[in-house]
Design an enzyme around this catalytic site. Structure first.
Site, PDB file in Angstrom:
ATOM      1  N   SER A 128       0.831  -1.210   0.000  1.00 33.71           N
ATOM      2  CA  SER A 128       0.000   0.000   0.000  1.00 33.71           C
ATOM      3  C   SER A 128       0.856   1.247   0.000  1.00 33.71           C
ATOM      4  O   SER A 128       1.989   1.238   0.464  1.00 33.71           O
ATOM      5  CB  SER A 128      -0.901   0.017   1.232  1.00 33.71           C
ATOM      6  N   LYS A 183      -4.768  -6.643   2.883  1.00 31.96           N
ATOM      7  CA  LYS A 183      -4.632  -5.482   1.987  1.00 31.96           C
ATOM      8  C   LYS A 183      -6.004  -5.091   1.419  1.00 31.96           C
ATOM      9  O   LYS A 183      -6.329  -3.906   1.286  1.00 31.96           O
ATOM     10  CB  LYS A 183      -3.641  -5.796   0.857  1.00 31.96           C
ATOM     11  N   HIS A 186      -7.892  -3.322   4.091  1.00 29.02           N
ATOM     12  CA  HIS A 186      -7.274  -1.995   4.201  1.00 29.02           C
ATOM     13  C   HIS A 186      -7.881  -1.053   3.159  1.00 29.02           C
ATOM     14  O   HIS A 186      -8.275   0.072   3.467  1.00 29.02           O
ATOM     15  CB  HIS A 186      -5.758  -2.111   3.996  1.00 29.02           C
ATOM     16  N   ASN A 187      -7.990  -1.514   1.926  1.00 23.91           N
ATOM     17  CA  ASN A 187      -8.551  -0.667   0.872  1.00 23.91           C
ATOM     18  C   ASN A 187     -10.026  -0.373   1.130  1.00 23.91           C
ATOM     19  O   ASN A 187     -10.492   0.738   0.871  1.00 23.91           O
ATOM     20  CB  ASN A 187      -8.393  -1.330  -0.500  1.00 23.91           C
ATOM     21  N   GLU A 190     -10.201   2.262   3.581  1.00 25.10           N
ATOM     22  CA  GLU A 190      -9.824   3.507   2.882  1.00 25.10           C
ATOM     23  C   GLU A 190     -11.047   4.123   2.179  1.00 25.10           C
ATOM     24  O   GLU A 190     -11.257   5.343   2.246  1.00 25.10           O
ATOM     25  CB  GLU A 190      -8.713   3.153   1.889  1.00 25.10           C
TER      26      GLU A 190
HETATM   27  P1  NDP Z   1      -0.230  -2.015 -14.301  1.00 22.79           P
HETATM   28  O1  NDP Z   1      -1.249  -2.618 -13.431  1.00 22.79           O
HETATM   29  O2  NDP Z   1      -0.616  -0.933 -15.228  1.00 22.79           O
HETATM   30  O3  NDP Z   1       0.465  -3.184 -15.147  1.00 22.79           O
HETATM   31  C1  NDP Z   1       1.430  -2.936 -16.138  1.00 22.79           C
HETATM   32  C2  NDP Z   1       2.521  -3.976 -16.072  1.00 22.79           C
HETATM   33  O4  NDP Z   1       1.973  -5.287 -16.263  1.00 22.79           O
HETATM   34  C3  NDP Z   1       3.548  -3.783 -17.172  1.00 22.79           C
HETATM   35  O5  NDP Z   1       4.817  -4.082 -16.651  1.00 22.79           O
HETATM   36  C4  NDP Z   1       3.106  -4.798 -18.199  1.00 22.79           C
HETATM   37  O6  NDP Z   1       4.127  -5.209 -19.067  1.00 22.79           O
HETATM   38  C5  NDP Z   1       2.694  -5.925 -17.321  1.00 22.79           C
HETATM   39  N1  NDP Z   1       1.835  -6.901 -17.995  1.00 22.79           N
HETATM   40  C6  NDP Z   1       0.546  -6.723 -18.376  1.00 22.79           C
HETATM   41  N2  NDP Z   1       0.083  -7.853 -18.965  1.00 22.79           N
HETATM   42  C7  NDP Z   1       1.097  -8.746 -18.955  1.00 22.79           C
HETATM   43  C8  NDP Z   1       1.235 -10.085 -19.409  1.00 22.79           C
HETATM   44  N3  NDP Z   1       0.208 -10.729 -19.952  1.00 22.79           N
HETATM   45  N4  NDP Z   1       2.440 -10.684 -19.248  1.00 22.79           N
HETATM   46  C9  NDP Z   1       3.456 -10.041 -18.668  1.00 22.79           C
HETATM   47  N5  NDP Z   1       3.379  -8.785 -18.202  1.00 22.79           N
HETATM   48  C10 NDP Z   1       2.217  -8.143 -18.352  1.00 22.79           C
HETATM   49  O7  NDP Z   1       1.035  -1.511 -13.426  1.00 22.79           O
HETATM   50  P2  NDP Z   1       1.107  -0.767 -12.018  1.00 22.79           P
HETATM   51  O8  NDP Z   1       2.552  -0.541 -11.795  1.00 22.79           O
HETATM   52  O9  NDP Z   1       0.170   0.381 -11.912  1.00 22.79           O
HETATM   53  O10 NDP Z   1       0.575  -1.844 -10.971  1.00 22.79           O
HETATM   54  C11 NDP Z   1       1.186  -3.126 -10.837  1.00 22.79           C
HETATM   55  C12 NDP Z   1       0.418  -3.914  -9.801  1.00 22.79           C
HETATM   56  O11 NDP Z   1       0.441  -3.216  -8.564  1.00 22.79           O
HETATM   57  C13 NDP Z   1      -1.068  -4.118 -10.123  1.00 22.79           C
HETATM   58  O12 NDP Z   1      -1.460  -5.404  -9.681  1.00 22.79           O
HETATM   59  C14 NDP Z   1      -1.762  -3.063  -9.292  1.00 22.79           C
HETATM   60  O13 NDP Z   1      -3.084  -3.422  -8.972  1.00 22.79           O
HETATM   61  C15 NDP Z   1      -0.864  -3.042  -8.065  1.00 22.79           C
HETATM   62  N6  NDP Z   1      -0.893  -1.808  -7.288  1.00 22.79           N
HETATM   63  C16 NDP Z   1      -0.918  -0.598  -7.905  1.00 22.79           C
HETATM   64  C17 NDP Z   1      -0.942   0.559  -7.161  1.00 22.79           C
HETATM   65  C18 NDP Z   1      -0.912   1.874  -7.845  1.00 22.79           C
HETATM   66  O14 NDP Z   1      -0.991   2.893  -7.141  1.00 22.79           O
HETATM   67  N7  NDP Z   1      -0.791   1.924  -9.164  1.00 22.79           N
HETATM   68  C19 NDP Z   1      -0.933   0.534  -5.687  1.00 22.79           C
HETATM   69  C20 NDP Z   1      -0.819  -0.764  -5.130  1.00 22.79           C
HETATM   70  C21 NDP Z   1      -0.831  -1.881  -5.921  1.00 22.79           C
HETATM   71  P3  NDP Z   1       4.332  -4.470 -20.494  1.00 22.79           P
HETATM   72  O15 NDP Z   1       5.123  -3.233 -20.184  1.00 22.79           O
HETATM   73  O16 NDP Z   1       5.094  -5.451 -21.301  1.00 22.79           O
HETATM   74  O17 NDP Z   1       2.960  -4.171 -21.032  1.00 22.79           O
END
Ligand code: NDP
Length: 478
Positions: A128, A183, A186-187, A190
């Site tokens: 988080s 988690k 927690h959300n 939130e």
């Molecule tokens: P995203 O959720 O936007 O995911 C993008 C990433 O996933 C890229 O690295 C992408 O690779 C990869 N990806 C997507 N599809 C595939 C696939 N089929 N095979 C391999 N790789 C894949 O990224 P975030 O950084 O925003 O979030 C990552 C995780 O963290 C998520 O689960 C999200 O829910 C969680 N999270 C996010 C928060 C936030 O504030 N954003 C907070 C807490 C948790 P490519 O570049 O090749 O497309």
């Protein structure tokens, strides 16, 4: 095979987590499905520490010290399954795969069971604090085996946020999906916290006609007391912000439709399955749904009259003080309900969760970070099996101080026609959970009438049924 730990998924969360690890002195292997993102991390932030970039998953795995630790930070759902499959096929017995994305805890349980069969540790870790937290110190909630935590714990505790007393905002939550479960709740909390703040804002805006910046001043003031928290702090900032394009208060130019990514809904769905009333979280989640129900709101605006009473507010300062107390009380109920859900989940899935420790690791790093979380830790310190957080001596006396104000606010809102779903539903819950007797007796009688569902008596043991369609004789059931 030199890296201490690896991160695959170099979008904003994964790259920030990798940078955080590198800045803390760990050798970090990095990988992303499309190579461009990995290259960008090295180009822009390579000086943060020691990175070992790989283009292929097999090179990524080969760059890790054994037993290997690889963190997956990709889109939740199908993408996570795809990456878990690819990664696990390259790993060896004793290696650890961490999913730090926002997975549903039941998916984590499924993945953990499958990987355990292969001799691998699978750890669902809740992270988080958004992108800022991932980079500078998040709150981390890892599940999985105790053995995996022995290896992971020192690294995670080092990169997690640190509370004022020096303790890390990370601890082993419990087996398999426990971390993602916590988690999720927690959300959910939130969501409730954000909604109660918004209800207080709405009343100041509508009932007192205050300008956004003046309301911001009130929140800034509240942030010095019991309500001190990150969410109150950013609320004051948002309300003080002026929109550059229009010159109007920023909040006034935002479309009044709140989106959601699903963790609030998961919290409510899971609570329904467990039979735990999380009314504050549920109403907060539904409030977002109501805001986004555009055709319904258009129809409602056109056809539904208010028939409201115009009530005078004799003393605005007193009214604002009442709002603060209503907010605090509604927040306490929402947290209490959330902790009930964690306790129920622990019971259902056999997790040994230390509830006080959960409040402790939320004190910094995460979105609901707040001073009053210490009070929750203390309450569970007094009684680890507290059946109702509100019944703790501190919380029951705190909420008692708020009750007259809370009732005045809800009554005022109802009479005036202002929606306060969380203020009102948490007050109803409060009155229900403290009631000597509930109308559930009548509900159970109705159930016995139409469905022969039986009932129990206040004055005798056993299970009974009335022959409603016959001579209305009471029969005892075995
Ligand atoms: P995203 O959720 O936007 O995911 C993008 C990433 O996933 C890229 O690295 C992408 O690779 C990869 N990806 C997507 N599809 C595939 C696939 N089929 N095979 C391999 N790789 C894949 O990224 P975030 O950084 O925003 O979030 C990552 C995780 O963290 C998520 O689960 C999200 O829910 C969680 N999270 C996010 C928060 C936030 O504030 N954003 C907070 C807490 C948790 P490519 O570049 O090749 O497309």
């Amino acid at each position: 095979d030199v890296a201490d730990i690896g991160v695959t998924g170099m979008a904003v969360m994964g790259s920030n987590l990798a940078r955080n690890l590198a800045r803390n002195g760990f050798k970090v292997a990095i990988h992303n499905r499309s190579v461009g993102k990995t290259e960008k991390v090295i180009a822009d932030h390579g000086s943060d520490g020691e990175f070992y970039p790989s283009e292929s998953m097999s090179d990524f795995v080969a760059s890790l010290q054994k037993p290997r630790v690889a963190i997956i930070m990709v889109k939740a759902g199908g993408p996570t399954d795809a990456v878990v499959d690819e990664l696990s096929s390259l790993m060896e017995e004793g290696d650890i795969i961490v999913d730090a994305g926002n997975a549903l805890f039941t998916d984590t349980r499924r993945r953990e069971a499958a990987l355990r069969e292969q001799g691998l540790h699978f750890v669902g870790a809740g992270v988080s604090g958004g992108e800022e937290g991932a980079l500078n110190g998040p709150s981390i909630m890892p599940g999985g085996t105790k053995a995996s935590y022995d290896r992971l714990g020192p690294m995670f505790e080092k990169i997690s946020a640190e509370a004022e007393d020096g303790l890390p905002c990370c601890t082993h939550v419990g087996a398999d999906g426990a971390g993602h479960f916590v988690k999720m709740v927690h959300n959910g909390i939130e969501y409730a916290d954000m909604q109660v703040i918004s209800e207080a804002y709405d009343m100041m805006s509508k009932a007192l006609g205050m300008e956004a910046s003046a309301i911001g001043d009130v929140f800034a003031d509240w942030n010095k007391g019991d309500l001190e928290s990150f969410l109150i702090e950013i609320t004051a900032e948002v309300l003080h912000h002026t929109d550059a394009t229009s010159g109007k208060p920023f909040v006034d130019v935002i479309l009044d439709q709140a989106a959601q990514k699903g963790t609030g809904a998961w919290t409510v769905q899971t609570a329904l399955d467990l039979g735990v009333p999380v009314t504050g979280i549920a109403e907060a989640t539904f409030a977002r749904s109501t805001s986004g129900s555009v055709p319904q709101r258009e129809a409602g605006r056109r056809t539904l009259s208010a028939e409201a009473q115009t009530l005078e507010i004799a003393d605005p300062a007193q009214f604002i003080d009442d709002l603060q107390k209503a907010l605090y009380a509604a927040k306490l109920v929402s947290y209490s309900q959330g902790f009930d859900e964690i306790a129920a989940g622990a019971e259902e899935y056999g997790w040994d969760i230390d509830l006080g420790a959960m409040a402790r690791i939320w004190r910094e790093g995460c979105i609901i970070r707040a001073r009053f979380l210490d009070r929750i830790t203390e309450a569970y310190g007094r009684d680890a099996k507290l059946p109702l957080l509100l019944s703790d001596e501190y919380f029951s006396s705190e909420i008692a101080k708020c009750i007259p104000a809370w009732r005045r606010v809800v009554a005022f809102a109802a009479a005036s026609g202002y929606p306060v779903p969380v203020f009102a539903s948490t007050l109803s819950y409060y009155d229900a959970v403290r009631a000597e007797r509930l109308p559930a007796a009548l509900v159970q009688a109705q159930r016995d009438y139409f469905g022969a569902h039986t009932y129990q008596r206040v004055d005798a043991a056993g299970t009974f049924h009335v022959e409603w369609s016959e001579d209305r004789r009471e029969t005892e059931q075995d």
